[in-house]
Design an enzyme around this catalytic site. Structure first.
Site, PDB file in Angstrom:
ATOM      1  N   VAL A 118       0.435  10.944 -31.227  1.00 12.58           N
ATOM      2  CA  VAL A 118      -0.768  10.413 -30.586  1.00 12.58           C
ATOM      3  C   VAL A 118      -0.828   8.888 -30.745  1.00 12.58           C
ATOM      4  CG1 VAL A 118      -2.132  12.543 -30.720  1.00 12.58           C
ATOM      5  CG2 VAL A 118      -2.160  10.937 -32.663  1.00 12.58           C
ATOM      6  N   LYS A 170       6.164  14.904 -30.194  1.00 12.61           N
ATOM      7  CA  LYS A 170       4.721  14.679 -30.045  1.00 12.61           C
ATOM      8  C   LYS A 170       4.303  13.496 -30.920  1.00 12.61           C
ATOM      9  CE  LYS A 170       0.515  15.263 -32.140  1.00 12.61           C
ATOM     10  NZ  LYS A 170       0.109  14.906 -33.530  1.00 12.61           N
ATOM     11  N   ARG A 195       4.596   4.829 -31.557  1.00 12.04           N
ATOM     12  CA  ARG A 195       5.580   5.882 -31.870  1.00 12.04           C
ATOM     13  C   ARG A 195       6.111   6.531 -30.593  1.00 12.04           C
ATOM     14  NH1 ARG A 195       2.593   9.021 -36.898  1.00 12.04           N
ATOM     15  NH2 ARG A 195       2.970   7.422 -38.472  1.00 12.04           N
ATOM     16  N   HIS A 247       5.807  32.237 -23.970  1.00  5.47           N
ATOM     17  CA  HIS A 247       5.674  31.472 -25.218  1.00  5.47           C
ATOM     18  C   HIS A 247       6.317  32.193 -26.407  1.00  5.47           C
ATOM     19  CE1 HIS A 247       2.802  28.292 -27.096  1.00  5.47           C
ATOM     20  NE2 HIS A 247       3.874  28.412 -27.830  1.00  5.47           N
ATOM     21  N   TYR A 286      -2.498  25.964 -26.427  1.00  4.75           N
ATOM     22  CA  TYR A 286      -2.859  24.677 -27.053  1.00  4.75           C
ATOM     23  C   TYR A 286      -4.298  24.272 -26.733  1.00  4.75           C
ATOM     24  CZ  TYR A 286       2.269  24.142 -27.450  1.00  4.75           C
ATOM     25  OH  TYR A 286       3.605  24.336 -27.707  1.00  4.75           O
ATOM     26  N   TRP A 305      11.672  22.447 -29.783  1.00 10.83           N
ATOM     27  CA  TRP A 305      10.326  22.160 -30.255  1.00 10.83           C
ATOM     28  C   TRP A 305      10.437  21.691 -31.699  1.00 10.83           C
ATOM     29  CZ3 TRP A 305       8.310  24.654 -34.446  1.00 10.83           C
ATOM     30  CH2 TRP A 305       8.513  26.027 -34.656  1.00 10.83           C
ATOM     31  N   ASP A 339       4.753  18.629 -21.997  1.00 14.44           N
ATOM     32  CA  ASP A 339       4.861  20.025 -22.449  1.00 14.44           C
ATOM     33  C   ASP A 339       3.551  20.472 -23.077  1.00 14.44           C
ATOM     34  OD1 ASP A 339       7.075  22.252 -23.372  1.00 14.44           O
ATOM     35  OD2 ASP A 339       5.469  22.031 -24.862  1.00 14.44           O
ATOM     36  N   LYS A 354       2.863  27.337 -20.760  1.00 19.43           N
ATOM     37  CA  LYS A 354       3.407  28.592 -21.311  1.00 19.43           C
ATOM     38  C   LYS A 354       2.395  29.728 -21.265  1.00 19.43           C
ATOM     39  CE  LYS A 354       5.794  25.578 -24.568  1.00 19.43           C
ATOM     40  NZ  LYS A 354       4.813  24.569 -24.962  1.00 19.43           N
ATOM     41  N   ASN A 393      11.094  30.709 -28.152  1.00 19.17           N
ATOM     42  CA  ASN A 393      11.185  31.482 -29.407  1.00 19.17           C
ATOM     43  C   ASN A 393      11.944  32.796 -29.232  1.00 19.17           C
ATOM     44  OD1 ASN A 393       9.640  29.624 -31.079  1.00 19.17           O
ATOM     45  ND2 ASN A 393       7.928  30.175 -29.737  1.00 19.17           N
TER      46      ASN A 393
HETATM   47  P1  NDP Z   1       7.219  17.228 -33.940  1.00 24.22           P
HETATM   48  O1  NDP Z   1       8.447  17.655 -34.663  1.00 24.22           O
HETATM   49  O2  NDP Z   1       7.332  16.558 -32.627  1.00 24.22           O
HETATM   50  O3  NDP Z   1       6.415  16.301 -34.957  1.00 24.22           O
HETATM   51  C1  NDP Z   1       5.184  15.736 -34.637  1.00 24.22           C
HETATM   52  C2  NDP Z   1       4.722  14.933 -35.863  1.00 24.22           C
HETATM   53  O4  NDP Z   1       5.546  13.771 -36.034  1.00 24.22           O
HETATM   54  C3  NDP Z   1       3.296  14.443 -35.710  1.00 24.22           C
HETATM   55  O5  NDP Z   1       2.686  14.545 -36.993  1.00 24.22           O
HETATM   56  C4  NDP Z   1       3.485  12.942 -35.345  1.00 24.22           C
HETATM   57  O6  NDP Z   1       2.389  12.194 -35.846  1.00 24.22           O
HETATM   58  C5  NDP Z   1       4.753  12.598 -36.078  1.00 24.22           C
HETATM   59  N1  NDP Z   1       5.542  11.540 -35.438  1.00 24.22           N
HETATM   60  C6  NDP Z   1       5.937  11.502 -34.137  1.00 24.22           C
HETATM   61  N2  NDP Z   1       6.741  10.444 -33.917  1.00 24.22           N
HETATM   62  C7  NDP Z   1       6.860   9.786 -35.090  1.00 24.22           C
HETATM   63  C8  NDP Z   1       7.566   8.612 -35.483  1.00 24.22           C
HETATM   64  N3  NDP Z   1       8.335   7.947 -34.632  1.00 24.22           N
HETATM   65  N4  NDP Z   1       7.447   8.216 -36.794  1.00 24.22           N
HETATM   66  C9  NDP Z   1       6.693   8.911 -37.664  1.00 24.22           C
HETATM   67  N5  NDP Z   1       5.995  10.017 -37.345  1.00 24.22           N
HETATM   68  C10 NDP Z   1       6.082  10.468 -36.059  1.00 24.22           C
HETATM   69  O7  NDP Z   1       6.260  18.526 -33.878  1.00 24.22           O
HETATM   70  P2  NDP Z   1       5.594  19.394 -32.732  1.00 24.22           P
HETATM   71  O8  NDP Z   1       5.294  20.698 -33.338  1.00 24.22           O
HETATM   72  O9  NDP Z   1       4.467  18.666 -32.114  1.00 24.22           O
HETATM   73  O10 NDP Z   1       6.748  19.627 -31.659  1.00 24.22           O
HETATM   74  C11 NDP Z   1       6.866  18.883 -30.462  1.00 24.22           C
HETATM   75  C12 NDP Z   1       6.359  19.670 -29.260  1.00 24.22           C
HETATM   76  O11 NDP Z   1       7.076  20.899 -29.136  1.00 24.22           O
HETATM   77  C13 NDP Z   1       4.896  20.131 -29.377  1.00 24.22           C
HETATM   78  O12 NDP Z   1       3.979  19.085 -29.200  1.00 24.22           O
HETATM   79  C14 NDP Z   1       4.859  21.210 -28.330  1.00 24.22           C
HETATM   80  O13 NDP Z   1       4.766  20.650 -27.044  1.00 24.22           O
HETATM   81  C15 NDP Z   1       6.218  21.880 -28.558  1.00 24.22           C
HETATM   82  N6  NDP Z   1       6.132  23.026 -29.482  1.00 24.22           N
HETATM   83  C16 NDP Z   1       6.405  24.281 -28.979  1.00 24.22           C
HETATM   84  C17 NDP Z   1       6.379  25.392 -29.776  1.00 24.22           C
HETATM   85  C18 NDP Z   1       6.716  26.718 -29.198  1.00 24.22           C
HETATM   86  O14 NDP Z   1       6.476  27.750 -29.864  1.00 24.22           O
HETATM   87  N7  NDP Z   1       7.243  26.783 -27.991  1.00 24.22           N
HETATM   88  C19 NDP Z   1       6.014  25.315 -31.216  1.00 24.22           C
HETATM   89  C20 NDP Z   1       5.746  23.958 -31.669  1.00 24.22           C
HETATM   90  C21 NDP Z   1       5.828  22.884 -30.823  1.00 24.22           C
HETATM   91  P3  NDP Z   1       1.350  11.397 -34.886  1.00 24.22           P
HETATM   92  O15 NDP Z   1       0.983  12.292 -33.743  1.00 24.22           O
HETATM   93  O16 NDP Z   1       0.195  11.135 -35.823  1.00 24.22           O
HETATM   94  O17 NDP Z   1       2.063  10.153 -34.462  1.00 24.22           O
END
Ligand code: NDP
Length: 283
Positions: free
Chosen positions: A230, A228, A234, A107, A49, A183, A44, A74, A136
């Site tokens: 990196v 998400k 995880r 989006h 982005y 999301w 996604d 998006k 949204n």
């Molecule tokens: P998430 O709720 O997925 O949280 C991501 C955070 O959680 C990062 O800081 C990551 O850190 C951490 N994390 C992930 N897995 C673990 C784990 N198992 N244990 C501890 N920490 C963890 O947030 P997002 O906002 O990224 O939402 C997911 C996806 O949704 C986005 O990437 C995007 O594709 C989509 N999105 C869409 C939106 C929209 O308006 N349509 C708005 C926001 C997001 P780290 O990376 O350091 O591991």
């Protein structure tokens, strides 16, 4: 992995991998390669982005056949018009290095998104987009949209996690045959989600983390998730949610965690709307 079938017959994995806030191209490409190696098949991204090219490079290199991958991107607010959407899809295809997109979402419900939708309907008909949806779209917006358009959205991607559960929104999506996709399934780390006592205690019964319980709860109520990370360990952990089930009692315990509003964004705040309008993804 389970799949969900859209109103047009296209199937999407119920779990995917999100790349919001991964602006560094090297980090993004590596993350997508790691995610695909872990077993994720849905990626996604979004024009906003700034990482479609990095995602495209990873798709080209990952070694998994294109038809086994599911790519979502998006349309940004700046391009929310009939002509804007036509051009934006071409730009995304070029950046991703693809000749079709599996799921293309509006989006934000801003700008001339009805005009954009007409363009998306045509591009879907032409085979450039396999499915089209929105993001949204809060209930009153989604309701107006579904009552107006010819092709109903396949998906509505909104903020959904144990602290913002939006049951009313899910009921409306069900009424219109729109698949809910979460999301921020970890609330972007808010509410101490990764060490939350209720989620942690439930997880301990199954040898799972609070993060895994949060994802499992969403997929078990029919919501697709796109966590998400990196970090490869995880990514693996987040994908490892398909070998256990939460009981009705545990689902109910999680229902109690709802605070009923987002603590990440307020889409109804004029300053936020102005900020999104001012964010440009191209000249
Ligand atoms: P998430 O709720 O997925 O949280 C991501 C955070 O959680 C990062 O800081 C990551 O850190 C951490 N994390 C992930 N897995 C673990 C784990 N198992 N244990 C501890 N920490 C963890 O947030 P997002 O906002 O990224 O939402 C997911 C996806 O949704 C986005 O990437 C995007 O594709 C989509 N999105 C869409 C939106 C929209 O308006 N349509 C708005 C926001 C997001 P780290 O990376 O350091 O591991």
């Amino acid at each position: 992995m389970e799949y969900i079938t859209f109103n047009n017959g296209v199937k999407m994995p119920l779990e995917g991998f999100g790349v919001f806030q991964v602006p560094d191209p090297t980090v993004c490409e590596r993350a997508v390669l790691d995610a695909v190696a872990c077993g994720y098949r849905l990626i996604d991204t979004a024009a906003a982005y700034g990482n479609e090219e990095a995602v495209g490079r990873a798709i080209a290199k990952c070694g998994v056949p294109r038809e086994e991958l599911f790519l979502t991107t998006k349309l940004w607010v700046q391009d929310a018009s009939y002509e804007g959407a036509k051009a934006a899809v071409q730009t995304s295809l070029r950046k991703l290095g693809l000749d079709y997109i599996d799921l293309y979402l509006i989006h934000q419900p801003m700008g001339d998104y009805y005009g954009a939708w007409r363009a998306m309907e045509e591009l879907c008909e032409a085979g450039k987009l396999r499915a089209i949806g929105v993001s949204n779209f809060y209930p009153h917006v989604l309701c107006d949209f579904c009552e107006t358009v010819a092709v109903k959205p396949a998906v509505n991607q909104v903020e959904l996690h144990p602290f913002f559960q939006q049951e009313n929104a899910l009921a409306l999506m069900k009424e219109y045959g729109v698949v809910p996709e979460a999301w921020g399934p970890f609330a972007e780390g808010n509410h101490g989600i990764f060490t939350h006592p209720v989620l942690t205690a439930i997880g301990q019964k199954y040898g799972k983390t609070a993060a895994q319980v949060a994802l499992r709860w969403n997929v078990q109520r029919g919501v697709a998730v796109i966590p998400k990370s990196v970090h490869k360990e995880r990514m693996e952990q987040n994908l490892n949610i398909w070998d256990f089930s939460l009981s009705d009692g545990e689902m109910a315990q999680i229902t109690e965690l709802d605070v009923g509003h987002s603590e990440i964004v307020d889409h109804s705040a004029p300053d936020f709307v102005k900020r999104l309008h001012s964010l440009k993804v191209h000249d």
